[in-house]
Design a protein around this motif. Structure first.
Motif, PDB file in Angstrom:
ATOM      1  N   PRO A   1      -6.592  -4.935  11.382  1.00 60.07           N
ATOM      2  CA  PRO A   1      -7.672  -3.973  11.155  1.00 60.07           C
ATOM      3  C   PRO A   1      -7.142  -2.618  10.715  1.00 60.07           C
ATOM      4  N   PHE A   2      -5.899  -2.301  11.086  1.00 59.94           N
ATOM      5  CA  PHE A   2      -5.321  -1.025  10.674  1.00 59.94           C
ATOM      6  C   PHE A   2      -5.030  -1.018   9.173  1.00 59.94           C
ATOM      7  N   ALA A   3      -4.730  -2.190   8.622  1.00 63.63           N
ATOM      8  CA  ALA A   3      -4.554  -2.290   7.175  1.00 63.63           C
ATOM      9  C   ALA A   3      -5.884  -2.019   6.471  1.00 63.63           C
ATOM     10  N   TRP A   4      -6.971  -2.537   7.047  1.00 61.54           N
ATOM     11  CA  TRP A   4      -8.308  -2.263   6.489  1.00 61.54           C
ATOM     12  C   TRP A   4      -8.617  -0.765   6.545  1.00 61.54           C
ATOM     13  N   LEU A   5      -8.231  -0.112   7.623  1.00 59.35           N
ATOM     14  CA  LEU A   5      -8.474   1.327   7.737  1.00 59.35           C
ATOM     15  C   LEU A   5      -7.648   2.115   6.718  1.00 59.35           C
ATOM     16  N   GLN A   6      -6.450   1.638   6.418  1.00 61.25           N
ATOM     17  CA  GLN A   6      -5.615   2.362   5.461  1.00 61.25           C
ATOM     18  C   GLN A   6      -5.997   2.058   4.016  1.00 61.25           C
ATOM     19  N   TRP A   7      -6.648   0.967   3.787  1.00 65.03           N
ATOM     20  CA  TRP A   7      -6.943   0.535   2.425  1.00 65.03           C
ATOM     21  C   TRP A   7      -7.629   1.612   1.567  1.00 65.03           C
ATOM     22  N   PRO A   8      -8.647   2.323   2.045  1.00 61.84           N
ATOM     23  CA  PRO A   8      -9.245   3.377   1.211  1.00 61.84           C
ATOM     24  C   PRO A   8      -8.222   4.448   0.807  1.00 61.84           C
ATOM     25  N   LYS A   9      -7.285   4.746   1.685  1.00 64.70           N
ATOM     26  CA  LYS A   9      -6.257   5.746   1.374  1.00 64.70           C
ATOM     27  C   LYS A   9      -5.272   5.210   0.332  1.00 64.70           C
ATOM     28  N   ILE A  10      -4.990   3.919   0.414  1.00 62.22           N
ATOM     29  CA  ILE A  10      -4.113   3.295  -0.576  1.00 62.22           C
ATOM     30  C   ILE A  10      -4.781   3.320  -1.951  1.00 62.22           C
ATOM     31  N   LYS A  11      -6.065   3.044  -1.993  1.00 52.59           N
ATOM     32  CA  LYS A  11      -6.790   3.087  -3.264  1.00 52.59           C
ATOM     33  C   LYS A  11      -6.761   4.486  -3.852  1.00 52.59           C
ATOM     34  N   ALA A  12      -6.931   5.497  -3.006  1.00 48.97           N
ATOM     35  CA  ALA A  12      -6.881   6.874  -3.485  1.00 48.97           C
ATOM     36  C   ALA A  12      -5.496   7.225  -4.009  1.00 48.97           C
ATOM     37  N   LEU A  13      -4.468   6.765  -3.314  1.00 47.67           N
ATOM     38  CA  LEU A  13      -3.094   7.020  -3.745  1.00 47.67           C
ATOM     39  C   LEU A  13      -2.795   6.295  -5.060  1.00 47.67           C
ATOM     40  N   ALA A  14      -3.351   5.092  -5.202  1.00 46.13           N
ATOM     41  CA  ALA A  14      -3.117   4.301  -6.413  1.00 46.13           C
ATOM     42  C   ALA A  14      -3.731   4.950  -7.646  1.00 46.13           C
ATOM     43  N   ALA A  15      -4.691   5.830  -7.436  1.00 43.63           N
ATOM     44  CA  ALA A  15      -5.282   6.542  -8.572  1.00 43.63           C
ATOM     45  C   ALA A  15      -4.313   7.572  -9.142  1.00 43.63           C
ATOM     46  N   GLU A  16      -3.281   7.927  -8.354  1.00 41.32           N
ATOM     47  CA  GLU A  16      -2.312   8.933  -8.783  1.00 41.32           C
ATOM     48  C   GLU A  16      -0.930   8.342  -9.056  1.00 41.32           C
ATOM     49  N   HIS A  17      -0.594   7.250  -8.352  1.00 45.60           N
ATOM     50  CA  HIS A  17       0.730   6.641  -8.491  1.00 45.60           C
ATOM     51  C   HIS A  17       0.589   5.126  -8.544  1.00 45.60           C
ATOM     52  N   PRO A  18       1.365   4.451  -9.382  1.00 42.78           N
ATOM     53  CA  PRO A  18       1.343   2.980  -9.379  1.00 42.78           C
ATOM     54  C   PRO A  18       1.825   2.444  -8.031  1.00 42.78           C
ATOM     55  N   ILE A  19       1.083   1.496  -7.474  1.00 41.59           N
ATOM     56  CA  ILE A  19       1.447   0.896  -6.188  1.00 41.59           C
ATOM     57  C   ILE A  19       1.495  -0.622  -6.344  1.00 41.59           C
ATOM     58  N   THR A  20       2.561  -1.224  -5.859  1.00 48.72           N
ATOM     59  CA  THR A  20       2.662  -2.680  -5.818  1.00 48.72           C
ATOM     60  C   THR A  20       2.061  -3.162  -4.509  1.00 48.72           C
ATOM     61  N   LEU A  21       1.102  -4.075  -4.594  1.00 45.90           N
ATOM     62  CA  LEU A  21       0.459  -4.630  -3.407  1.00 45.90           C
ATOM     63  C   LEU A  21       1.161  -5.927  -3.033  1.00 45.90           C
ATOM     64  N   ARG A  22       1.667  -6.000  -1.798  1.00 49.36           N
ATOM     65  CA  ARG A  22       2.392  -7.192  -1.363  1.00 49.36           C
ATOM     66  C   ARG A  22       1.805  -7.726  -0.059  1.00 49.36           C
ATOM     67  N   PRO A  23       0.920  -8.695  -0.126  1.00 41.85           N
ATOM     68  CA  PRO A  23       0.445  -9.339   1.105  1.00 41.85           C
ATOM     69  C   PRO A  23       1.566 -10.148   1.738  1.00 41.85           C
ATOM     70  N   ILE A  24       1.717 -10.008   3.053  1.00 43.35           N
ATOM     71  CA  ILE A  24       2.763 -10.734   3.779  1.00 43.35           C
ATOM     72  C   ILE A  24       2.190 -11.286   5.086  1.00 43.35           C
ATOM     73  N   LEU A  25       2.905 -12.245   5.648  1.00 44.24           N
ATOM     74  CA  LEU A  25       2.489 -12.848   6.918  1.00 44.24           C
ATOM     75  C   LEU A  25       3.097 -12.059   8.072  1.00 44.24           C
ATOM     76  N   LEU A  26       2.257 -11.333   8.794  1.00 48.28           N
ATOM     77  CA  LEU A  26       2.737 -10.513   9.908  1.00 48.28           C
ATOM     78  C   LEU A  26       3.446 -11.359  10.959  1.00 48.28           C
ATOM     79  N   ALA A  27       2.933 -12.550  11.221  1.00 50.31           N
ATOM     80  CA  ALA A  27       3.533 -13.395  12.260  1.00 50.31           C
ATOM     81  C   ALA A  27       5.005 -13.656  11.981  1.00 50.31           C
ATOM     82  N   GLY A  28       5.360 -13.822  10.719  1.00 44.74           N
ATOM     83  CA  GLY A  28       6.755 -14.040  10.374  1.00 44.74           C
ATOM     84  C   GLY A  28       7.618 -12.833  10.674  1.00 44.74           C
TER      85      GLY A  28
END
Length: 209
Positions: free
Chosen positions: A12-39
């Motif tokens: 859920p913390f990733a969901w909370l940060q997501w709007p901030k990541i989108k805002a940052l991506a408007a200014e800087h290229p961001i690579t999105l990397r989904p990963i398995l937290l359990a690993g």
């Protein structure tokens, strides 16, 4: 400059940060990397917050409070923790794009729907233009990409999600986002004398495994 965001739809913390990541991506290229937290947790010998009963209860209450403070809609899925593999592979099958990330996060945390199987995620897959989601997430290339994402996270020293990596400097958690922005604006902040001193602080005592 390299900016990478590591995330898992289970968080859920990733969901909370997501709007901030989108805002940052408007200014800087961001690579999105989904990963398995359990690993990552297994590799670090850790339990997730939802695996410790008292911490689980607190974390859920705290997440709701943080969402309200931030003005972010947050609805928990029917059960948590859940197996996020289908969601992660669906995201990769859709190109790990901002649109795919948004759609899956919104389905699980915006609307509180199940994300623990491809059957549950079928409406999201359809919206993303994936006609055969079962085949899409079973594609060896998709599975290989998820593994590559994990290996990249391990190589960087990622120990939790969400993590924002800025030129290899790791900022873990939604609550570290302002720190990340401060270091992005002024990279010398990371290497201030006191920052360097505490990073190399001696360990005074360590628990035995």
């Amino acid at each position: 400059m390299s900016i990478v965001w590591y995330y898992d739809f289970i968080s859920p913390f990733a969901w909370l940060q997501w709007p901030k990541i989108k805002a940052l991506a408007a200014e800087h290229p961001i690579t999105l990397r989904p990963i398995l937290l359990a690993g990552i947790l297994d590799l670090c010998g850790q339990k997730g917050p939802a695996e410790i009963p008292a911490k689980r209860e607190f974390t859920y209450r705290y997440t709701l409070w943080r969402a309200r403070q931030a003005g972010v809609t947050l609805n928990f899925p029917p059960s948590h923790p859940f197996n996020p593999l289908a969601a992660l592979r669906l995201c990769i099958a859709a190109g790990s794009s901002g649109a795919a990330t948004e759609a899956i996060f919104d389905w699980i945390w915006g609307h509180g729907r199940a994300g623990d199987s491809i059957e549950a995620l079928a409406p999201v897959a359809a919206a993303l233009g994936i006609d055969d989601p079962v085949a899409a997430i079973a594609d060896p290339a998709v599975k290989a990409q998820l593994r590559e994402n994990f290996d990249a996270a391990v190589a960087e020293g990622v120990f939790g999600v969400p993590t924002l990596s800025i030129d290899g400097r790791l900022f873990w958690g939604d609550d570290a986002h302002e720190f990340a922005l401060a270091c992005l604006r002024d990279p010398s902040l990371w290497n201030e004398p006191e920052m360097q001193r505490v990073a190399a602080l001696p360990i005074g005592a360590a628990r035995q495994a």
